[in-house]
Write a protein that holds these residues in place. Structure first.
Motif, short mmCIF file in Angstrom:
data_model
loop_
_atom_site.label_atom_id
_atom_site.label_comp_id
_atom_site.label_asym_id
_atom_site.label_seq_id
_atom_site.Cartn_x
_atom_site.Cartn_y
_atom_site.Cartn_z
N LEU A 18 16.16 2.29 -14.34
CA LEU A 18 15.51 2.59 -13.44
C LEU A 18 14.43 1.39 -13.13
N ALA A 19 14.96 0.19 -13.18
CA ALA A 19 14.13 -1.04 -12.85
C ALA A 19 14.04 -1.09 -11.40
N ASP A 20 12.88 -1.43 -10.65
CA ASP A 20 12.61 -1.54 -9.20
C ASP A 20 12.75 -0.17 -8.70
N SER A 21 12.39 0.65 -9.40
CA SER A 21 12.37 2.12 -8.62
C SER A 21 11.12 2.96 -8.97
N TYR A 22 10.87 3.79 -7.96
CA TYR A 22 9.62 4.63 -8.05
C TYR A 22 9.41 5.41 -9.09
N LEU A 23 10.85 5.91 -9.65
CA LEU A 23 10.93 6.84 -10.79
C LEU A 23 10.49 6.19 -11.85
N GLY A 24 11.11 5.10 -12.18
CA GLY A 24 10.68 4.00 -13.40
C GLY A 24 9.17 3.90 -13.37
N MET A 25 8.50 3.67 -12.06
CA MET A 25 7.17 3.49 -12.22
C MET A 25 6.49 4.57 -12.71
N VAL A 26 6.78 5.79 -12.23
CA VAL A 26 6.02 6.86 -12.24
C VAL A 26 6.18 7.43 -13.68
N LEU A 27 7.46 7.46 -14.44
CA LEU A 27 7.74 7.92 -15.63
C LEU A 27 6.55 7.90 -16.51
N PRO A 28 6.11 6.76 -17.01
CA PRO A 28 5.15 6.94 -18.02
C PRO A 28 3.66 7.66 -17.48
N TYR A 29 3.72 7.68 -16.15
CA TYR A 29 2.33 8.46 -15.63
C TYR A 29 2.75 9.93 -15.05
N ALA A 30 3.84 10.29 -15.42
CA ALA A 30 4.18 11.51 -15.05
C ALA A 30 3.10 12.77 -15.49
N VAL A 31 2.49 12.58 -16.50
CA VAL A 31 1.65 13.60 -17.06
C VAL A 31 0.58 12.61 -17.48
N ASN A 32 -0.58 13.06 -16.79
CA ASN A 32 -2.00 12.60 -17.16
C ASN A 32 -2.42 13.35 -18.22
N PRO A 33 -2.64 13.16 -19.40
CA PRO A 33 -2.96 13.99 -20.51
C PRO A 33 -4.39 14.43 -20.19
N LEU A 34 -5.18 13.63 -19.65
CA LEU A 34 -6.75 14.26 -19.42
C LEU A 34 -6.76 15.42 -18.64
N ALA A 35 -5.72 15.23 -17.46
CA ALA A 35 -5.60 16.36 -16.69
C ALA A 35 -5.34 17.51 -17.17
N VAL A 36 -4.25 17.57 -18.15
CA VAL A 36 -3.83 18.72 -19.10
C VAL A 36 -5.07 19.45 -19.92
N TYR A 37 -5.69 18.25 -20.53
CA TYR A 37 -6.87 18.79 -21.25
C TYR A 37 -8.03 19.61 -20.22
N LEU A 57 0.93 -1.05 -0.09
CA LEU A 57 0.18 -0.05 0.03
C LEU A 57 0.82 1.42 0.00
N GLY A 58 2.04 1.30 0.70
CA GLY A 58 2.94 2.30 0.75
C GLY A 58 3.63 2.44 -0.85
N ASN A 59 3.68 1.47 -1.37
CA ASN A 59 4.48 1.72 -2.83
C ASN A 59 3.17 2.48 -3.70
N SER A 60 2.07 1.64 -3.40
CA SER A 60 1.00 2.34 -4.28
C SER A 60 0.71 3.88 -3.88
N LEU A 61 1.08 4.32 -2.75
CA LEU A 61 0.63 5.67 -2.17
C LEU A 61 1.85 6.53 -3.02
N VAL A 62 3.00 5.95 -2.80
CA VAL A 62 4.14 6.79 -3.47
C VAL A 62 3.98 6.89 -4.97
N PHE A 63 3.74 5.93 -5.72
CA PHE A 63 3.32 5.76 -7.07
C PHE A 63 2.48 6.71 -7.49
N THR A 64 1.40 6.64 -6.73
CA THR A 64 0.22 7.55 -7.09
C THR A 64 0.69 9.19 -6.77
N ALA A 65 1.39 9.44 -5.41
CA ALA A 65 1.42 10.75 -5.22
C ALA A 65 2.47 11.32 -6.17
#
Lengths: 311, 307
Positions: free
Chosen positions: A166-185, A101-109
């Motif tokens: 960036l294997a096994d890192s939060y940065l690698g996980m977040v990278l493709p989700y760093a910008v949510n295009p719907l949010a920009v829209y 759950l902590g990992n999910s939270l960091v990924f999401t945040a």
């Protein structure tokens, strides 16, 4: 300035919806031939839909509390003797739940933070500024709005793991989700609807464009920011495929990945009540989202109103 | 499209404005976003093309190995592979079942919801599956559709044998049903928003003309929500290209015996499990091009509907 602020803030939510609601109400009234039987049919339809859409969630909770699983119709009535919280404890042993759950939270945040920091100025510029490349940028936004990056997951995986290490890192996980295009829209749509006078006034006062963004646009955009945060945060929280690829180390896996791993190996685990344990994990994963929808439904709904579905 | 206020044309100047437009700072503001698109979409796409055109294989980091140019042979391999075509056929089955179901049911529910006093509460309930993790709700569906689950229990002898998730005739229809169920709330709210924009006068005119309930539905409501219908159709196409978690978890790696494999699952299997990253990249390229074209058309339609 204050009265302007209040009026402006109302634009995307109250003014627009308020104007269209009475119309819709009238339409419903005039379109109703045989109002009573029609309303009865509508109620039946809505009731059935509510049962069908919500039943799997009730089933999930029910099974998570059963001492021995009874998946069939007979199990739908909870028997006091068969109720237990043991499945939750067993699930916490099978998956490292707090870690997950902590990992999910960091990924999401991480995804939410990056989306606001990168997406807000981009949305503002697309809506209110005139610069070379704006049309192209907007076309790019529209195309990535719906193109799932996972179609290119293999090269993306190679780049993330080999090039960026960036294997096994939060940065690698977040990278493709760093910008949510719907949010920009959403940001763009919001800033577009603000009356031009607000920005004219700031410009006449001699404020720079960046200053106008931070001092005028961002304070006004709080409802849009909340909407954007809400749509953005459910994506990484629920995401399975990409973190599943990047986080091979169990200690780095978010809850969705941990649970999926449990599900796909369920039949080999030899747990006394595999279904109950699986459902306990599912409940833990969806509970935060259910709370979020219950509290913020109005903002979720507003997102759909603004996200291009307007006819 | 141009939301920025118009000003009088100025004399041409040198400097950043001539190069970057009236608000050069706008370029800086979209730059991080464009950098993101570059790293997450453009670079992987270019890399995918390189992988597909060479004899690409995974190597240890830093190892220099010759990966000779192979031209279009990877694409030929992929397209002559029955697995790709059958996975595309599965998407056809998926769309043939889920599209009509989604369009009819979500419009009917949006219409019913519009007049309901419980609209807020029901919207929240309908929205739950859409907002929830696929992995979590799939857990519930696995139990629901298992041989001794509720559905087979209720149907008794009429339940299929072998049961739903391990029955090759049912695997793909079950995925279509699951995804329709999960996306329904989103589509209902899309239609609900679109219905608010159908002018009330049209309904009045229809009533004056003596049009019945069904006629009004066909001549006023359905044309009135057409932009939303377009959006839903396009999003369903994109969803179908994006199907992974459902065949991976719900029907067990596209099972039984590949009956529910999808292109994205195939990409995963080729790229990760079978170590044919070049083939996986080639399938990804083809799908991406198709989806980008569809999305550009959709974007144009959405913008047009907005004005």
């Amino acid at each position: 300035m204050n009265s302007v602020t209040t009026r402006v803030r109302g634009v995307p939510e109250t003014a627009e919806r308020g104007a269209s609601l009475p119309r819709a109400g009238k339409a419903a009234a005039t379109g109703a031939a045989g109002p009573r039987e029609r309303r009865g049919a509508a109620r039946l339809l809505l009731g059935t839909a509510a049962v069908v859409l919500v039943f799997p969630f009730l089933y999930m909770v029910l099974l998570s509390l059963q001492r021995t699983s009874d998946l069939g119709p007979g199990g739908l009535l909870p028997r006091p003797g068969n109720l237990t919280f043991d499945n939750y404890a067993a699930m916490a042993r099978a998956i490292d739940v707090w870690h997950a759950l902590g990992n999910s939270l960091v990924f999401t945040a991480g995804a939410v933070l990056a989306t606001v920091v990168i997406g807000l100025p981009a949305g503002y510029a697309l809506a209110r500024l005139s610069f070379r490349g704006r049309a192209v940028t907007f076309t790019v936004l529209l195309s990535i709005l719906v193109v799932p990056f996972v179609l290119l997951m293999i090269p993306m995986y190679v780049i993330t793991v080999r090039d960026f290490r960036l294997a096994d890192s939060y940065l690698g996980m977040v990278l493709p989700y760093a910008v949510n295009p719907l949010a920009v829209y959403l940001f763009r749509q919001f800033f577009r609807r603000l009356p031009a006078e607000v920005f004219e006034a700031a410009r006449l006062d001699g404020a720079s464009e960046t200053r106008t963004l931070w001092r005028v646009a961002v304070p006004l955009a709080r409802p849009a920011i909340l909407s954007a945060v809400l749509v953005t945060c459910i994506v990484p929280w629920n995401e399975f495929l990409w973190p599943f690829l990047v986080a091979k180390n169990a200690s780095m896996q978010p809850m969705a990945v941990g649970l999926a791993g449990f599900v796909s190996t369920l039949r080999y685990q030899g747990l006394a009540n595999g279904f109950g344990v699986m459902m306990a994990g599912a409940v833990v994963l969806v509970l935060p989202v259910i709370v979020l929808v219950a509290v913020f439904l109005r903002w979720f709904v507003q997102v759909d109103l603004g996200s291009g579905s307007k006819g | 499209m141009s939301a920025a206020p118009m000003t009088l044309p100025r004399a041409r100047r040198r400097g950043p404005r001539a190069l970057a437009g009236r608000h050069p700072v706008g370029v800086l503001m979209v730059l991080p976003f464009l950098a993101y698109v570059g790293v997450v979409y453009a670079y992987p796409f270019g890399y995918a093309v390189w992988m597909a055109l060479h004899d690409y294989f995974f190597t240890a980091p830093g190892a220099e190995v010759a990966q000779p140019f192979t031209g279009l042979s990877t694409f030929r391999t992929v397209f002559s592979d029955g697995a790709l075509w059958s996975s595309l056929g599965h998407l056809g089955v998926f769309l043939a079942l889920s599209l009509p179901l989604t369009l009819v049911v979500s419009l009917a529910l949006a219409l019913a919801l519009r007049g309901s006093r419980l609209r807020g509460l029901l919207s929240a309930l309908f929205y739950l599956p859409y907002a929830s993790s696929s992995v979590a709700v799939i857990c519930a569906w696995i139990a629901l559709l298992s041989g001794d689950g509720v559905l087979s229990g209720l149907l008794g002898g009429a339940a299929p044998e072998p049961s739903w998730l391990v029955n090759s005739g049912w695997a793909m229809p079950v995925i279509a049903l699951f995804v329709s169920w999960k996306m329904m709330g989103f589509h209902i709210l899309t239609y609900l928003a679109a219905l608010q924009n159908v002018p009330g006068e049209l309904y009045e005119a229809a009533t004056v003309d003596g049009a019945g309930r069904w006629r009004t539905l066909w001549t006023v409501t359905v044309p009135g929500v057409r932009p939303a219908t377009t959006l839903i159709v396009v999003l369903s196409l994109v969803t179908s290209a994006n199907l992974f978690t459902e065949p991976y978890l719900l029907t067990g790696s596209g099972g039984p015996d590949g009956a529910s494999s999808t292109p994205l699952l195939l990409i995963y299997q080729k790229g990760v499990e079978q170590s044919h990253p070049g083939q996986a990249a080639a399938i990804g390229i083809v799908l991406t091009v198709v989806v980008v074209l569809v999305s550009l058309v959709a974007g144009t339609l959405m913008e047009r509907g907005e004005r």
